[in-house]
Motif scaffolding. Structure first.
Motif, PDB file in Angstrom:
ATOM      1  N   UNK A   1       0.829  -1.207   0.000  1.00 11.44           N
ATOM      2  CA  UNK A   1       0.000   0.000   0.000  1.00 11.44           C
ATOM      3  C   UNK A   1       0.864   1.257   0.000  1.00 11.44           C
ATOM      4  N   UNK A   2       1.909   1.275   0.806  1.00  9.71           N
ATOM      5  CA  UNK A   2       2.794   2.438   0.874  1.00  9.71           C
ATOM      6  C   UNK A   2       3.471   2.681  -0.471  1.00  9.71           C
ATOM      7  N   UNK A   3       3.924   1.623  -1.127  1.00  8.42           N
ATOM      8  CA  UNK A   3       4.578   1.791  -2.421  1.00  8.42           C
ATOM      9  C   UNK A   3       3.602   2.253  -3.496  1.00  8.42           C
ATOM     10  N   UNK A   4       2.356   1.789  -3.443  1.00  4.36           N
ATOM     11  CA  UNK A   4       1.361   2.253  -4.412  1.00  4.36           C
ATOM     12  C   UNK A   4       1.077   3.742  -4.206  1.00  4.36           C
ATOM     13  N   UNK A   5       0.882   4.140  -2.960  1.00  3.48           N
ATOM     14  CA  UNK A   5       0.625   5.558  -2.668  1.00  3.48           C
ATOM     15  C   UNK A   5       1.824   6.409  -3.069  1.00  3.48           C
ATOM     16  N   UNK A   6       3.014   5.953  -2.768  1.00  4.23           N
ATOM     17  CA  UNK A   6       4.225   6.678  -3.139  1.00  4.23           C
ATOM     18  C   UNK A   6       4.345   6.801  -4.660  1.00  4.23           C
ATOM     19  N   UNK A   7       4.110   5.706  -5.365  1.00  2.00           N
ATOM     20  CA  UNK A   7       4.202   5.742  -6.822  1.00  2.00           C
ATOM     21  C   UNK A   7       3.175   6.661  -7.448  1.00  2.00           C
ATOM     22  N   UNK A   8       1.944   6.625  -6.939  1.00  2.00           N
ATOM     23  CA  UNK A   8       0.916   7.514  -7.468  1.00  2.00           C
ATOM     24  C   UNK A   8       1.223   8.980  -7.169  1.00  2.00           C
ATOM     25  N   UNK A   9       1.664   9.264  -5.963  1.00  2.00           N
ATOM     26  CA  UNK A   9       1.969  10.639  -5.581  1.00  2.00           C
ATOM     27  C   UNK A   9       3.124  11.202  -6.393  1.00  2.00           C
ATOM     28  N   UNK A  10       4.201  10.438  -6.481  1.00  2.00           N
ATOM     29  CA  UNK A  10       5.347  10.901  -7.260  1.00  2.00           C
ATOM     30  C   UNK A  10       5.022  10.976  -8.748  1.00  2.00           C
ATOM     31  N   UNK A  11       4.220  10.037  -9.236  1.00  2.00           N
ATOM     32  CA  UNK A  11       3.816  10.071 -10.635  1.00  2.00           C
ATOM     33  C   UNK A  11       2.963  11.286 -10.962  1.00  2.00           C
ATOM     34  N   UNK A  12       2.045  11.617 -10.066  1.00  2.00           N
ATOM     35  CA  UNK A  12       1.219  12.810 -10.277  1.00  2.00           C
ATOM     36  C   UNK A  12       2.059  14.086 -10.204  1.00  2.00           C
ATOM     37  N   UNK A  13       2.994  14.142  -9.286  1.00  2.00           N
ATOM     38  CA  UNK A  13       3.857  15.319  -9.183  1.00  2.00           C
ATOM     39  C   UNK A  13       4.744  15.447 -10.418  1.00  2.00           C
ATOM     40  N   UNK A  14       5.306  14.344 -10.850  1.00  2.00           N
ATOM     41  CA  UNK A  14       6.152  14.363 -12.050  1.00  2.00           C
ATOM     42  C   UNK A  14       5.326  14.692 -13.288  1.00  2.00           C
ATOM     43  N   UNK A  15       4.133  14.138 -13.362  1.00  2.00           N
ATOM     44  CA  UNK A  15       3.257  14.441 -14.492  1.00  2.00           C
ATOM     45  C   UNK A  15       2.790  15.878 -14.503  1.00  2.00           C
ATOM     46  N   UNK A  16       2.580  16.448 -13.327  1.00  2.00           N
ATOM     47  CA  UNK A  16       2.150  17.847 -13.260  1.00  2.00           C
ATOM     48  C   UNK A  16       3.261  18.791 -13.708  1.00  2.00           C
ATOM     49  N   UNK A  17       4.500  18.467 -13.368  1.00  2.00           N
ATOM     50  CA  UNK A  17       5.598  19.342 -13.774  1.00  2.00           C
ATOM     51  C   UNK A  17       5.976  19.164 -15.233  1.00  2.00           C
ATOM     52  N   UNK A  18       5.792  17.959 -15.767  1.00  2.00           N
ATOM     53  CA  UNK A  18       6.155  17.716 -17.163  1.00  2.00           C
ATOM     54  C   UNK A  18       5.002  17.989 -18.119  1.00  2.00           C
ATOM     55  N   UNK A  19       3.786  18.063 -17.578  1.00  2.00           N
ATOM     56  CA  UNK A  19       2.626  18.330 -18.421  1.00  2.00           C
ATOM     57  C   UNK A  19       2.058  17.090 -19.096  1.00  2.00           C
TER      58      UNK A  19
END
Length: 94
Positions: free
Chosen positions: A35-53
């Motif tokens: 669960x922690x790794x899924x939440x971490x992956x989603x959070x970092x993915x959303x942050x990376x996606x937001x900065x890269x567009x």
């Protein structure tokens, strides 16, 4: 007076003894780490996606990279539980 420690019972109020106690903790550890790794992956993915567009492409990429670490994390958790079962005096070193 016999205490739970000297009677080799992990929890005097729980049936099943030490093996049942360890199995329940192992299940909690494995599911909790996933669960922690899924939440971490989603959070970092959303942050990376937001900065890269390009969140639609980046979220699955980062989530997959986070979940790729799951076998290693589970292996270390399994080693800690095995150490607890085999040599309980060495658990603080794990």
């Amino acid at each position: 007076m016999i205490t739970a420690t000297t009677a080799t019972r992990a929890d005097p109020g729980r049936r099943g003894g030490r093996l049942g106690w360890a199995a329940s903790h192992l299940a909690f550890i494995l599911l909790g780490l996933a669960f922690v790794l899924v939440v971490l992956g989603l959070t970092l993915g959303l942050a990376y996606g937001a900065t890269s567009g390009d969140a639609a492409e980046r979220v699955p990429l980062v989530l997959g990279a986070a979940l790729a670490q799951l076998p290693a994390v589970w292996t270390l958790a399994g080693l800690a539980i095995a150490l607890f079962g085999l040599l309980p005096r060495l658990v603080p070193t794990a």
